[in-house]
Design a protein around this motif. Structure first.
Motif: not given
Length: 523
Positions: A100-103, A107-110, A224-231
């Motif tokens: 789910a975190h990967s999805l 979605l965010l980067v796209s 529990h998903w958090q935005v990780d700019p590096g990731r």
């Protein structure tokens, strides 16, 4: 489960996913022809040509914005799921949380990339609409890129869970039928001038909703998903070669319209667009396997099962090639009658249709091979794709001024033949196993069907469309089914794999067995 049983179960899973998506292909076919008829008859070739060019531009930017994650998301989910399972403790996410975190990262980067692309097109509207007046609605038209991206990424995530039914619903029911019905309704209103554009907007928004909703139900809100700019940056950077391959493949199918639009009138572009839409129907047979092929290949590659990967590529190559050849014969030999359905002016595109259908046959093996190359030889695959575009560009610039639409289709055919040979050989060399799905029985079945189709060309057009093309297809199918489909080939049409053990959800064990990595999911 033994290795042979697991391979058989995976082949059955590919067949099941292909059948589900093929149903979507049939439904999409049923909706595509009404739209082309409505657009051709009620709006005309000129308006259809303008629509074709505008949607080509926004879909190109949408493809850029997905950053290769339509296919790369499966690999990222598999890696993160395995990592989470290996490191699981009280403080770590479960495998499904990691997926789910990967999805949501994807979605965010796209969406960010989509907003950037839309902003550029809004600032430079002539890129989208090179001719005619640009209204306020047309200027904001590029914002639909966000909806396209949301739908593509959501469906890619659902495909990893083997939920192909969501793709069928969104892409084969909601999107095409909304497009057809909206175009029909708007043709009788004061909005007819922008009717095709508005219908496209409505269809893509509806498809985005039909994609997001099942994705949210499947993966949850991931609290529990958090935005990780590096990731997110690493995700985008690692998928750049895959994004380039996606753009090259998609761009090769749109470069012809772009060049034609620069040399020909909107009417010629409209005629070419109708021929292209009909010719793309065989290509969607290959696309039927894309959602299920990626998870199966990535699972086997992660386990080092190279032989299985080559076997799956060969199997799907045969299924796709055999099916495409029959459809190409049926559509190509009744091409003039079929094109004339959309208006008398469209009948002149029969030769263009014939060349484009040939392109689909030539491109099939390259497209199937690329399904594995994007995971085992990304950079080399991208280089070959760019070489193919360069060949198409050079050939088209020479042929289009001389032969118009036929020249554009001819340039695409030359490129498709080159890529089919190059990518199949590249994949065979990397895997160390043969990967070609072509068999001599396909030619044997095609010859009598072709001769019968040529005879039918002398009959009235109504007979060609109502009976002739179906008789040609039936003859071809009867021969290739009797003499070409053996053993595992027939799993494509089998509801259940006889003698194969039942599949269990990922991470569980059958009685006395070992964990199974292929889950059935919902369809």
């Amino acid at each position: 489960m033994s290795a042979d049983a697991k391979a058989a179960a995976e082949t059955a899973e590919l067949a099941r996913g292909g059948r589900t998506s093929f149903l979507g292909y049939v439904l999409r076919l049923a909706a595509r022809f009404p739209f082309l008829f409505i657009a051709g008859r009620l709006y005309g070739a000129t308006e259809l040509g303008r629509f074709a060019y505008a949607t080509m531009v926004v879909e190109l930017v949408a493809m850029l914005a997905t950053l290769g994650l339509k296919r790369g998301l499966a690999e990222d989910m598999a890696q993160r799921g395995v990592a989470a399972a290996d490191l699981r403790d009280a403080a770590s996410s479960t495998g499904r949380d990691a997926e789910a975190h990967s999805l949501y990262d994807a979605l965010l980067v796209s969406v960010l990339a989509a907003l950037l692309g839309a902003a550029v097109l809004i600032a430079l509207p002539r890129i989208v609409f090179p001719s005619g007046e640009i209204t306020g609605l047309m200027r904001l038209f590029p914002l639909i890129i966000v909806a396209i991206v949301l739908s593509d990424i959501s469906l890619a995530g659902l495909a990893f869970r083997h939920n192909i039914g969501a793709t069928v619903t969104a892409r084969s029911l909601v999107e095409p039928w909304m497009l057809s019905l909206a175009a029909l309704a708007l043709a009788f209103t004061m909005l007819k001038g922008d009717g095709l554009i508005i219908a496209y907007l409505l269809s893509m928004v509806a498809a985005a909703i039909a994609s997001l909703w099942p994705a949210l139900r499947t993966f949850g809100l991931a609290p529990h998903w958090q935005v990780d700019p590096g990731r997110i940056w690493r995700l985008a950077r690692l998928n750049l070669p895959l994004a380039g391959a996606d753009i090259a493949e998609w761009g090769a199918r749109r470069l012809d319209i772009f060049i034609l639009g620069r040399f020909a009138s909107p009417e010629i572009v409209g005629i070419y667009y109708v021929a292209q839409q009909i010719a793309s129907l065989p290509q969607r047979l290959k696309s039927s396997f894309d959602p299920i092929l990626a998870p199966v290949l990535t699972t086997n590659l992660a386990a080092g099962n190279i032989g299985k990967v080559a076997s799956h590529v060969r199997q799907i190559g045969f299924w796709v090639g055999a099916a495409q050849l029959g459809v190409v014969l049926a559509l190509g030999l009744s091409g003039k009658a079929g094109m004339g359905l959309f208006g008398p002016v469209f009948a002149s595109g029969a030769m263009v249709l014939a060349v484009l259908l040939t392109v689909e046959l030539l491109a099939a093996q390259a497209a199937v091979a690329e399904g594995a190359l994007i995971y085992v030889a990304r950079n080399a695959n991208l280089m070959w794709s760019l070489a193919g575009i360069a060949i198409q560009l050079g050939a088209s610039l020479v042929l289009v001024p001389l032969y118009g639409g036929v020249g554009a289709a001819g340039g695409l055919a030359i490129s498709a033949l080159f890529l089919s040979v190059a990518k199949s050989r590249l994949l065979a060399r990397v895997l160390g196993h043969p990967v070609s799905g072509w068999r001599w029985i396909m030619l044997v079945a095609a010859i009598p069907a072709f001769l019968l189709g040529v005879a039918f060309m002398r009959t009235p057009e109504w007979f060609q469309l109502a009976l002739g093309q179906f008789i040609v297809l039936a003859l071809y199918c009867a021969i290739i089914w009797r003499f070409g489909f053996k053993g595992a080939d027939r799993l494509l049409f089998a509801r259940r794999l006889r003698g194969a053990p039942p599949a269990y959800p990922a991470g569980t064990e059958p009685p006395g067995g070992t964990p199974i990595t292929i889950s059935t999911g919902s369809s």
